[in-house]
Design a protein around this motif. Structure first.
Motif, PDB file in Angstrom:
ATOM      1  N   UNK A   1       0.846  -1.206   0.000  1.00  0.00           N
ATOM      2  CA  UNK A   1       0.000   0.000   0.000  1.00  0.00           C
ATOM      3  C   UNK A   1       0.875   1.248   0.000  1.00  0.00           C
ATOM      4  N   UNK A   2       1.933   1.231   0.802  1.00  0.00           N
ATOM      5  CA  UNK A   2       2.854   2.361   0.852  1.00  0.00           C
ATOM      6  C   UNK A   2       3.554   2.557  -0.488  1.00  0.00           C
ATOM      7  N   UNK A   3       3.945   1.460  -1.127  1.00  0.00           N
ATOM      8  CA  UNK A   3       4.617   1.540  -2.426  1.00  0.00           C
ATOM      9  C   UNK A   3       3.709   2.190  -3.468  1.00  0.00           C
ATOM     10  N   UNK A   4       2.429   1.846  -3.432  1.00  0.00           N
ATOM     11  CA  UNK A   4       1.511   2.423  -4.420  1.00  0.00           C
ATOM     12  C   UNK A   4       1.130   3.851  -4.075  1.00  0.00           C
ATOM     13  N   UNK A   5       1.151   4.181  -2.796  1.00  0.00           N
ATOM     14  CA  UNK A   5       0.959   5.586  -2.432  1.00  0.00           C
ATOM     15  C   UNK A   5       2.107   6.425  -2.999  1.00  0.00           C
ATOM     16  N   UNK A   6       3.319   5.898  -2.885  1.00  0.00           N
ATOM     17  CA  UNK A   6       4.479   6.596  -3.429  1.00  0.00           C
ATOM     18  C   UNK A   6       4.404   6.679  -4.953  1.00  0.00           C
ATOM     19  N   UNK A   7       3.923   5.613  -5.598  1.00  0.00           N
ATOM     20  CA  UNK A   7       3.757   5.636  -7.053  1.00  0.00           C
ATOM     21  C   UNK A   7       2.765   6.722  -7.456  1.00  0.00           C
ATOM     22  N   UNK A   8       1.665   6.831  -6.727  1.00  0.00           N
ATOM     23  CA  UNK A   8       0.668   7.871  -7.014  1.00  0.00           C
ATOM     24  C   UNK A   8       1.263   9.260  -6.813  1.00  0.00           C
ATOM     25  N   UNK A   9       1.946   9.463  -5.699  1.00  0.00           N
ATOM     26  CA  UNK A   9       2.553  10.756  -5.418  1.00  0.00           C
ATOM     27  C   UNK A   9       3.562  11.130  -6.500  1.00  0.00           C
ATOM     28  N   UNK A  10       4.362  10.160  -6.900  1.00  0.00           N
ATOM     29  CA  UNK A  10       5.373  10.407  -7.925  1.00  0.00           C
ATOM     30  C   UNK A  10       4.736  10.767  -9.255  1.00  0.00           C
ATOM     31  N   UNK A  11       3.710  10.018  -9.647  1.00  0.00           N
ATOM     32  CA  UNK A  11       3.097  10.190 -10.965  1.00  0.00           C
ATOM     33  C   UNK A  11       2.221  11.426 -11.058  1.00  0.00           C
ATOM     34  N   UNK A  12       1.429  11.696 -10.019  1.00  0.00           N
ATOM     35  CA  UNK A  12       0.394  12.716 -10.127  1.00  0.00           C
ATOM     36  C   UNK A  12       0.628  13.959  -9.275  1.00  0.00           C
ATOM     37  N   UNK A  13       1.552  13.910  -8.334  1.00  0.00           N
ATOM     38  CA  UNK A  13       1.827  15.089  -7.497  1.00  0.00           C
ATOM     39  C   UNK A  13       3.204  15.657  -7.820  1.00  0.00           C
TER      40      UNK A  13
ATOM     41  N   UNK B   1       8.154  -0.891  -7.130  1.00  0.00           N
ATOM     42  CA  UNK B   1       6.712  -1.069  -7.235  1.00  0.00           C
ATOM     43  C   UNK B   1       6.368  -2.410  -7.869  1.00  0.00           C
ATOM     44  N   UNK B   2       7.043  -2.738  -8.958  1.00  0.00           N
ATOM     45  CA  UNK B   2       6.770  -3.999  -9.667  1.00  0.00           C
ATOM     46  C   UNK B   2       7.186  -5.198  -8.815  1.00  0.00           C
ATOM     47  N   UNK B   3       8.390  -5.152  -8.270  1.00  0.00           N
ATOM     48  CA  UNK B   3       8.884  -6.297  -7.496  1.00  0.00           C
ATOM     49  C   UNK B   3       8.080  -6.489  -6.211  1.00  0.00           C
ATOM     50  N   UNK B   4       7.667  -5.391  -5.589  1.00  0.00           N
ATOM     51  CA  UNK B   4       6.830  -5.489  -4.395  1.00  0.00           C
ATOM     52  C   UNK B   4       5.486  -6.128  -4.727  1.00  0.00           C
ATOM     53  N   UNK B   5       4.936  -5.778  -5.876  1.00  0.00           N
ATOM     54  CA  UNK B   5       3.677  -6.379  -6.322  1.00  0.00           C
ATOM     55  C   UNK B   5       3.823  -7.887  -6.494  1.00  0.00           C
ATOM     56  N   UNK B   6       4.939  -8.323  -7.076  1.00  0.00           N
ATOM     57  CA  UNK B   6       5.166  -9.752  -7.298  1.00  0.00           C
ATOM     58  C   UNK B   6       5.379 -10.501  -5.983  1.00  0.00           C
ATOM     59  N   UNK B   7       6.113  -9.894  -5.060  1.00  0.00           N
ATOM     60  CA  UNK B   7       6.295 -10.533  -3.754  1.00  0.00           C
ATOM     61  C   UNK B   7       4.948 -10.655  -3.046  1.00  0.00           C
ATOM     62  N   UNK B   8       4.166  -9.593  -3.078  1.00  0.00           N
ATOM     63  CA  UNK B   8       2.850  -9.602  -2.429  1.00  0.00           C
ATOM     64  C   UNK B   8       1.952 -10.675  -3.033  1.00  0.00           C
ATOM     65  N   UNK B   9       1.965 -10.793  -4.352  1.00  0.00           N
ATOM     66  CA  UNK B   9       1.095 -11.777  -5.007  1.00  0.00           C
ATOM     67  C   UNK B   9       1.508 -13.205  -4.671  1.00  0.00           C
ATOM     68  N   UNK B  10       2.814 -13.474  -4.639  1.00  0.00           N
ATOM     69  CA  UNK B  10       3.260 -14.833  -4.306  1.00  0.00           C
ATOM     70  C   UNK B  10       3.004 -15.159  -2.832  1.00  0.00           C
TER      71      UNK B  10
END
Length: 206
Positions: free
Chosen positions: A118-130, A142-151
């Motif tokens: 959740x924190x990683x995606x908050x940072x992705x949002x802040x980076x992209x849109x703020x 962001x990508x690697x955290x998503x893969x770890x979370x999914x596994x």
């Protein structure tokens, strides 16, 4: 063709594939966190430092690293990765060796890593849109955290570690058996890539 797909599906459900994916993703995230930590120290010493990943106006680690969002808790966010990813690597390696952790441990790992993603995606949002700039190393996190979370979620649903409603647990296990989790993660990551391309377009390579 059918037999090939069956073999691929069986491979994806093996411990070697699941924990191997977790291990590789965590290692990539650790490398990215280390580079970001070094860059954070450089920026602290010299805010005008020219970082190697300052590619253009959009792909700029310096712009992102100099923002308040990159030091939300008073120190570089990348330090979290230096602490969390070695734990994930240990879990993945031990699991590849046949170790099975108790339910309370896996539930705790799921809770902590859910907060992390959740924190990683908050940072992705802040980076992209703020902030209006992207950090290549942050995108890798962001990508690697998503893969770890999914596994990790795959394992915990499969092994019954999560406190799920009685009717939900069999449905989710059936979804895992049908590889719907892999399909969902693939679509999600492609959607993120499309979002970045649509938002920034040719500025990514300008």
């Amino acid at each position: 063709m059918t037999s090939t797909l069956t073999r691929v599906r069986r491979l994806r459900h093996r411990a070697g594939w699941i924990y191997g994916t977790m291990l590789l993703s965590a290692v990539l995230s650790l490398i990215a966190s280390f580079v970001l930590s070094v860059d954070a120290v450089r920026l602290a010493a010299d805010p005008a430092a020219d970082l190697t990943c300052n590619i253009n106006a959009v792909l700029s680690c310096g712009t992102v690293g100099s923002s308040w969002q990159a030091h939300l808790f008073g120190f570089p966010n990348a330090f979290f990765g230096l602490v969390a990813e070695p734990v994930v690597i240990t879990v993945a390696v031990a699991s590849l060796g046949g170790v099975r952790f108790p339910r309370w441990f896996m539930l705790a790992a799921q809770t902590v890593y859910t907060l992390g993603v959740v924190f990683a995606y908050w940072l992705f949002y802040q980076s992209s849109f703020v902030i209006g700039a992207l950090c290549p190393w942050c995108l890798l996190v962001t990508v690697s955290t998503t893969l770890v979370f999914s596994t990790l979620t795959h394992v915990n649903i499969r092994d019954g570690h999560l406190p799920l409603p009685r009717r939900a647990a069999p449905a989710l296990r059936a979804a895992l058996d049908a590889d719907l989790d892999a399909i969902a993660v693939t679509i999600w990551l492609l959607a993120l890539a499309l979002l970045v391309v649509v938002k920034y377009g040719s500025a990514l390579v300008a």
